[in-house]
Write an enzyme that holds these catalytic residues in place. Sequence first.
Site, PDB file in Angstrom:
ATOM      1  CG  HIS A 209     -59.877  12.071 -34.678  1.00  0.00           C
ATOM      2  ND1 HIS A 209     -59.061  13.080 -35.135  1.00  0.00           N
ATOM      3  CD2 HIS A 209     -59.586  11.933 -33.366  1.00  0.00           C
ATOM      4  CE1 HIS A 209     -58.305  13.533 -34.139  1.00  0.00           C
ATOM      5  NE2 HIS A 209     -58.600  12.831 -33.062  1.00  0.00           N
ATOM      6  CB  SER A 213     -63.869  12.546 -27.440  1.00  0.00           C
ATOM      7  OG  SER A 213     -62.603  12.710 -28.040  1.00  0.00           O
ATOM      8  CE  LYS A 237     -59.824  20.032 -18.504  1.00  0.00           C
ATOM      9  NZ  LYS A 237     -61.285  19.877 -18.682  1.00  0.00           N
ATOM     10  CG  ASP A 238     -54.496  17.247 -23.513  1.00  0.00           C
ATOM     11  OD1 ASP A 238     -55.244  16.883 -22.583  1.00  0.00           O
ATOM     12  OD2 ASP A 238     -54.709  16.976 -24.706  1.00  0.00           O
ATOM     13  CD  GLU A 281     -41.308  -4.316 -12.615  1.00  0.00           C
ATOM     14  OE1 GLU A 281     -40.972  -3.202 -13.030  1.00  0.00           O
ATOM     15  OE2 GLU A 281     -41.034  -4.713 -11.469  1.00  0.00           O
TER      16      GLU A 281
END
Length: 660
Positions: A209, A213, A237-238, A281
């Site tokens: 911030h 972005s 949107k998220d 993994e």
Amino acid sequence: MGSLTKIARWIDYRLPVFSFIDHELRAYPTPRNLNYWWNFGSLAGITLVIMILSGIFLAMHYEPNVATAFDSVEYIMRSVNYGWFMRYLHANGATMFFIIVYIHMLRGLYYGSYKSPREVLWILGVVIFLLMMATAFMGYVLPWGQMSYWGATVITNLFSVFPFGEDIVQWLWGGFSVDNPTLNRFFALHYLLPFLIVGVVVLHLVALHQHGSSNPLGIERKEPRDSIPFHPYYTVKDLFGLGVFALVWAYFIFFNPNFFGEPDNYIPANPLVTPPHIVPEWYFLPYYAILRSIPNKLVGVLCMFSSIGVLFFLPWLDTSKVRSATFRPIYKWVFWSFVFDCFVLGFVGAHSPDFIHVTLGGISNQFLGQITTLYYFAFFLILLPILGKFEKTRPLPTSLSEPVLRKGKDRRAAVRILIFTFLMLSPVSATEPTAPLPHEVWSFQGPTGTFDRTDLQHGFQIYKQVCSACHSLKHIRFIDLAALGYTPAEIKALASEYKMPSINDDGEPAERPALPNDIIPGPYKNEKAARASNNGALPPDLSLITKARVGGPDYVYALLTGYQSVPPKDVQIPEGMHYNPYFPGGQIAMIPPLSDGLETYSDGSKPSVNQMAKDVVTFLSWVAEPELETRKKMGYKVLIYFIVFTVLMYIVKRRVWKNV
């Protein structure tokens, strides 16, 4: 409503939490052109919260002791209400978390999100990645299965190559081998590190911030129209992205929960038996491949750590003044080649060094690993610095409001690379350790599969009359057999046939009839008695046998029906052994357990060997996953919910974004 406003203002005046949320999460100015690749940052945060909450729940029932850790995990799966859901949510959540973070990092790599003035933002992201890897590794040890134990042994032994390495390893172990102190400290750190990750995530958000972005064009905001408030545009949107992601996660939880796991980890840890192929993994496989590709152990360890450490210096290794690969035609292909290289490294890490790639001209797995390792480091140390100086870039737009150049081209390039990857990564081994397994049709497999109650009862009858002479079911109680269709009276009568150790009124050892709540007793009092009766071999417990073997039910069925009285001419079978091509090595000490006419079912039928094998495998599959039917039924409800949620969020998103 007015009173709530007054209370909120009173709190906010003294602790500005509401104004902080309003500024940072609602009115926060965000570039108007962010695509769906930017969803993965918020998805990572949501996944982290879910992992912490599910981990706290699991920790309430887990026992960090080498004698009880494995059984405590099975207790969670079988006896805790929805414990299987929490365990599968957490185990598959680790995979989902790494998928999200890898995509998030590759997005930053593609669009140059690490460049000035966001260097600290990128470095904090790499710190989060390292903490994730440490947390995941320690969590993988906690089930205390074979792969957990030997993975911990192999990875911690890597520190022995450094000065004072033996002392470091003993300090990590808390003794002279991986044992109870190791498990205890790994459990403590696995519980602690996620909260440390939360702290670094907060710093990551503060750094984000500070300068805002990045965006697909790689240019800064210059006009007020270049940005829009985070809410409602990017929250909706998220939420749409969350719905799609939840559908994928839910599929693996409810319909394929062991897809990413290793069967060996359903075998209790045994320091005396080394698995034939130790693999970590999947999210560690590229780094494991780098380690194994270099013959010198010290150099291999240094390269493995350097493959992650080089990410810290990425902002200075990339000398290009243009951020986004959208305007860098050569870098775009170099980037997708790097992605392909990482896929190949993962494939190399999943196979043994002597694996032969027939479709690639018969080259060895180790040689392929050396080539891909070389390109991995060349990408960071050679290509990025050189491209920044000599690459001719396309002209940048003057504003975020200008159209993006050829939107679909990057997407088509990504699809081509992924298709090429899957075509390339389909070689066959030059030698097969065992015969190919026959594939049977099982009623319980597939998204809609269920257990046939008649087959389950027949299978239990075969187990009771044949298998129980050597093998136990230590995770099954008599009362659990109600799921097979037995009545309480039948279960009580069945339990009374067995004797359980007890103490009489005089305090002396005695026996009593088993009760419905008792675990079905095994054939031997202890491990020593079992080995003494089987020439030193320990007959495995069958509670998890279909999950603990590659091939699952098909393997157990093939083993039961695959005995051959006359072995091939080139195979020598020692006395006391039997030939079975489906058993590793082809030689097995267990005599053929099934034969024609061995058993008569309660309905009067005399089953064939194949039918008996199929019935007992069906029963053992239920024993391994008694929650299977409940899990699938719940899964359909969850999928329907998230499908509706996703559709609604998509409709809302279209309405919110229609004027942007």
